[in-house]
Scaffold this motif. Structure first.
Motif, PDB file in Angstrom:
ATOM      1  N   ILE A 138      26.133  24.229  13.571  1.00  0.00           N
ATOM      2  CA  ILE A 138      26.118  25.625  13.130  1.00  0.00           C
ATOM      3  C   ILE A 138      24.829  25.871  12.351  1.00  0.00           C
ATOM      4  O   ILE A 138      24.507  25.151  11.404  1.00  0.00           O
ATOM      5  N   GLU A 139      24.122  26.924  12.775  1.00  0.00           N
ATOM      6  CA  GLU A 139      22.843  27.262  12.161  1.00  0.00           C
ATOM      7  C   GLU A 139      22.854  28.733  11.768  1.00  0.00           C
ATOM      8  O   GLU A 139      23.124  29.607  12.605  1.00  0.00           O
ATOM      9  N   GLY A 179      22.153  35.157   6.042  1.00  0.00           N
ATOM     10  CA  GLY A 179      23.445  35.130   5.374  1.00  0.00           C
ATOM     11  C   GLY A 179      23.574  33.955   4.434  1.00  0.00           C
ATOM     12  O   GLY A 179      22.678  33.116   4.293  1.00  0.00           O
ATOM     13  N   ASN A 180      24.747  33.887   3.784  1.00  0.00           N
ATOM     14  CA  ASN A 180      24.949  32.899   2.723  1.00  0.00           C
ATOM     15  C   ASN A 180      25.596  31.610   3.207  1.00  0.00           C
ATOM     16  O   ASN A 180      26.005  30.786   2.400  1.00  0.00           O
ATOM     17  N   GLY A 181      25.692  31.411   4.506  1.00  0.00           N
ATOM     18  CA  GLY A 181      26.277  30.175   5.007  1.00  0.00           C
ATOM     19  C   GLY A 181      25.293  29.029   4.982  1.00  0.00           C
ATOM     20  O   GLY A 181      24.070  29.227   4.941  1.00  0.00           O
ATOM     21  N   GLN A 182      25.789  27.814   5.038  1.00  0.00           N
ATOM     22  CA  GLN A 182      24.963  26.621   5.037  1.00  0.00           C
ATOM     23  C   GLN A 182      25.032  25.936   6.404  1.00  0.00           C
ATOM     24  O   GLN A 182      26.110  25.765   6.973  1.00  0.00           O
ATOM     25  N   TYR A 186      24.180  34.075  12.861  1.00  0.00           N
ATOM     26  CA  TYR A 186      24.263  32.629  13.027  1.00  0.00           C
ATOM     27  C   TYR A 186      24.655  32.271  14.447  1.00  0.00           C
ATOM     28  O   TYR A 186      25.102  33.130  15.233  1.00  0.00           O
ATOM     29  N   GLU A 187      24.466  30.997  14.814  1.00  0.00           N
ATOM     30  CA  GLU A 187      24.866  30.497  16.126  1.00  0.00           C
ATOM     31  C   GLU A 187      25.625  29.189  15.959  1.00  0.00           C
ATOM     32  O   GLU A 187      25.363  28.404  15.044  1.00  0.00           O
TER      33      GLU A 187
END
Length: 822
Positions: free
Chosen positions: A518-519, A523-526, A483-484
């Motif tokens: 945040i992108e 992974g499991n992040g939104q 992610y970034e």
């Protein structure tokens, strides 16, 4: 009778009017006294005012402040001689016309050296180690003899308002949340790894350490404890007629570290330059950790041994060119490289169901490596608008690039079946932070003793994290993350400073607006976007009852934005029984700080007392909980924290060759969390007592005893530790060569530190015993060279030289400033 009465009344009225006129006839005399050779303000110079042609009795007398500035009301009208003097300098006399009102600005008064004046005077300590202000403390590392054989972390143990515990964790103003600046600019790498870097960095690379406990509106709002500003030893910019260079070579070898360093600074006309390079290899001994944990389904005990190796390299350069007498441009660059390796072995025993199961055991070989090579650079332009250089504008561009590559490998072996997955695992994480900063600052004095500071700042930060996870050397995409995080901050500030005789005040307001994006690529992040604004106030009032003391009351609000480590939801599964991860929902922590500060100093004693209270209602805290199978560790805005403390610092020149130090504090902390239904509180204290002694044959001894009591977190505590530091140095060849030896040892278990920790939650309790091999002995050689008598002074940075002196002949004493006309 009436006529006589009228005459008496008229005469009395005339006398009273005359006296009132004389009393009210006051002119403000102001200016700045500067050491011409160094281009720096002359602190505590004596200014005497005589009636013209009569220098036998002073009509008034006062001192300049630590920056050589004076502003003083003088009674009377007519022509007066103003005489300025300072130890080792030629007297300067100017004649002024006092009108009985208004301001007479004497501008910049330059003092020149007079070596003959030093005859009969013994200099005991050329410069003080600490400059004390109500909102900032400056530790003069370069003037501490111990800096020649110490690391920066060693010096931090002696700095007021800074605490270094037995595991080398650093706290500033009672908080572990602080920002590290280098030469007045934020430094990403130093802020993220302060303990590791300072432990590897020789103190000879540093000129001074500033502890800004009450940052004004000009400073970034981040850092609950304040700002730790590291001023590197690359002083420059004196006067145009002072060409030359200075340099230092340093080498160190010891049982846990070896390294070398070279420093060079110089000036040629309007161009000044400096370059530093250092390398340090650190290999402390084996750290041993034993732990005992009880959870819902099982209990476990473990024993681990870990070795660490840290090679550290840093290089920097700085150039400055005076375009004309009122403007300059500066360029600086710094490269820092650090590679940390950890290897170890852990043996773990498990008992499922609190001992009802026969038990299981497994071993774990650990390999960890973290590599970082960061770059930071800046381009500055500054222009002054008056000859006193009190009005100016500065424009700064800064670039910071901070990439980190970390690897962790765990190889397991088991005896019998296991209730947990102990497949060999490996993680490979690439993190990178790039930051662009553009800043403009403007300062304008107006009236008498009034100054306005204002400015704007834009920071654009991009952080990326690519974490790959492997089981049995097979890549697991579902357990990996990429992610970034874009974090842009715009800021505006305005600040007022005022001085009215012995009274002073400062008030400022800073507004910061943050845009987050945040992108997640894997992974499991939104994904999410967010923006918010924060108003950050600060204020202080001070009184200076004498040139030797000041009292201040300060208030500020500070914030802590969670970094990428706190936000990253990547799950670390290196332990088969635990999970560690960040929390992308963290909010900005806001902390309020109030302090009452008292500073006093004389020729032999310097004293600082700081009574403070800080509190936050949404503190970010690391916490753990048992989910029935694993012990989970993460972060949350879950703490209400109140901390009240008293810190003190005493520096006492007992005799000509003997100096004693005391630096320490005591505090009471109260921690509460509604989310965890938890509370913890207690008293905690730290102490450093030291001696510096000049021995026969010019040997110099330093000895320090350092102690710390138990400290508290929301879910537990960490035990205290005690250690002893000693060093012996001697100068040769007119102080050009210095040879030294330093030793450090813990006061328990064969020179190690033994630290006990405990943490508990509703469904777990964990006790740990840590044995840290802190004992160290090292030999150091430092050689200084150059063709100038004095070190150059950096532009806009005035030196602090409240000399402690013992006079064997009659002369002016600082205390005599109050004895006017005697």
């Amino acid at each position: 009778m009436e006529l006589k009465s009228f005459v008496r009344r008229s005469s009395l009225t005339a006398v009273l009017l005359f006296v009132a006129t004389i009393i009210g006839a006051q002119t403000t005399l102001k200016g700045v006294v500067v050491d011409k050779a160094q281009g720096a303000g002359e602190p505590f110079a004596t200014v005497r005012v005589f009636k013209q042609g009569n220098t036998t009795k002073a009509e008034d007398m006062f001192l300049t402040d630590v920056e050589g500035v004076f502003s003083h009301e003088v009674s009377g009208k007519g022509r007066y001689d103003v005489v300025v003097s300072s130890l080792g300098k030629n007297e300067l006399k100017q004649t002024v016309e006092l009108t009985g009102s208004g301001v007479v600005d004497m501008g910049t008064l330059y003092l020149t050296e007079n070596p003959n004046e030093l005859e009969g005077v013994t200099v005991i300590a050329q410069k003080p180690l600490v400059k004390m202000e109500t909102d900032k403390m400056t530790y003069n590392v370069k003037e501490d003899e111990d800096s020649k054989v110490s690391t920066v972390l060693d010096m931090l143990r002696k700095v007021p308002m800074v605490t270094v515990d037995g595991q080398d964790n650093i706290s500033v103003n009672g908080s572990s949340s602080f920002k590290v600046y280098v030469d007045g600019k934020p430094n990403v790498m130093f802020s993220s790894n302060p303990s590791v870097i300072f432990k590897s960095m020789p103190a000879a690379a540093v000129k001074s350490i500033e502890v800004v406990t009450n940052p004004g509106a000009k400073y970034d709002a981040e850092g609950a404890g304040g700002v730790l500003n590291i001023i590197l030893d690359r002083e420059m910019v004196g006067t145009e007629d002072m060409n030359g260079y200075n340099g230092t070579l340093r080498a160190e070898v010891g049982n846990t570290a070896w390294g070398g360093a070279a420093f060079l600074s110089g000036q040629q006309g309007r161009l000044t330059y400096s370059a530093n390079i250092l390398h340090q290899q650190t290999r402390p001994g084996t750290t041993k950790v034993s732990s005992l944990m009880d959870q819902q389904l099982y209990s476990q005990s473990s024993e681990s041994r870990t070795k660490t190796k840290i090679p550290f390299t840093m290089g920097s350069m700085a150039l400055s060119y005076e375009l004309d007498s009122m403007s300059s441009v500066s360029l600086s660059a710094e490269i820092t490289s650090m590679n940390m390796k950890n290897t170890g072995r852990t043996e773990t025993g498990l008992a499922v169901g609190y001992g009802t199961d026969p038990g299981h055991a497994y071993g774990n070989d650990l390999y960890m490596k973290s590599s970082n090579t960061s770059f930071s650079g800046s381009l500055d332009y500054q222009r002054f608008f008056n000859k006193e250089r009190t009005s100016w504008v500065a424009v700064i561009y800064q670039l910071s690039y901070d990439p980190t590559h970390s690897e962790t490998r765990n190889d397991f072996d088991a005896v019998g079946g296991m209730p947990f997955d102990i497949t060999d695992r490996y993680s490979d994480n690439h993190e990178k932070t790039t930051e662009h900063t553009l800043q403009m600052d403007y300062t304008k004095p107006f009236g008498t003793g009034n100054t306005i500071n204002t400015g704007a700042k834009l920071m654009m930060r991009k952080a990326t994290s690519d974490a790959k996870y492997y089981l049995a050397n097979v890549y697991k995409e579902d357990l990996s993350m990429d992610y970034e995080h874009h974090n842009n901050i715009g800021a505006l500030y305005a600040e007022y400073e005022g001085k009215w005789g012995i009274f002073g005040a400062k008030a400022g307001l800073r507004y910061e607006h943050t845009w987050q994006d945040i992108e997640y690529h894997l992974g499991n992040g939104q994904d999410f976007k967010n923006d918010y604004g924060t108003l950050v106030p600060s204020a202080s009032v001070s009184i200076t009852p004498s040139p030797m003391s000041n009292i201040g009351l300060t208030y500020n609000m500070r914030i802590s934005r969670p970094g990428i480590t706190y936000l990253n939801p990547y799950v670390d599964r290196s332990s088969p029984t635990a999970k560690t991860y960040g929390n992308s929902d963290l909010d900005v922590e806001k902390t309020h700080n109030v302090a009452l500060v008292f500073n006093a100093f004389s020729q032999k004693i310097m004293l600082n007392l700081n009574l403070s209270h800080n509190f936050t209602d949404n503190g970010i805290e690391q916490y753990s909980f048992d989910d029935g199978m694993y012990l989970n560790t993460t972060y949350g805005n879950i703490v209400k924290r109140h901390l009240t403390g008293l810190n003190g610092y005493v520096n006492w020149l007992v005799f000509k060759d003997t100096r004693l130090f005391v630096n320490g504090g005591v505090s009471y902390v109260d921690l509460r969390s509604d989310k965890l239904d938890a509370r913890n509180n207690g008293w905690q204290a730290n102490f450093m007592g030291g001696l510096q002694q000049t021995l026969p044959w010019k040997f110099k001894l330093g000895a320090y005893l350092i102690g710390q009591t138990k400290s508290y977190t929301l879910q537990g505590w960490s035990g205290g530790a005690n250690l002893l530091i000693g060093m012996l140095t001697r100068d040769f060849f007119n102080d050009k060569l210095t040879l030294g030896i330093q030793g450090l040892t813990g006061l328990s278990d064969g020179g190690c530190l033994k630290i006990e920790t405990m943490s508990r939650g509703k469904d777990f309790i964990n006790h740990m015993n840590i044995r840290v091999p802190i004992y160290r002995i090292s030999f150091t050689a430092t050689y200084a060279f150059g063709n100038t008598k004095k070190n150059f002074q950096q532009m806009r940075r005035t030196s602090v030289e409240n000399d402690f002196i013992e006079q064997k002949s009659q002369g002016e004493m600082i205390q005599g400033a109050g004895n006017i006309g005697n």
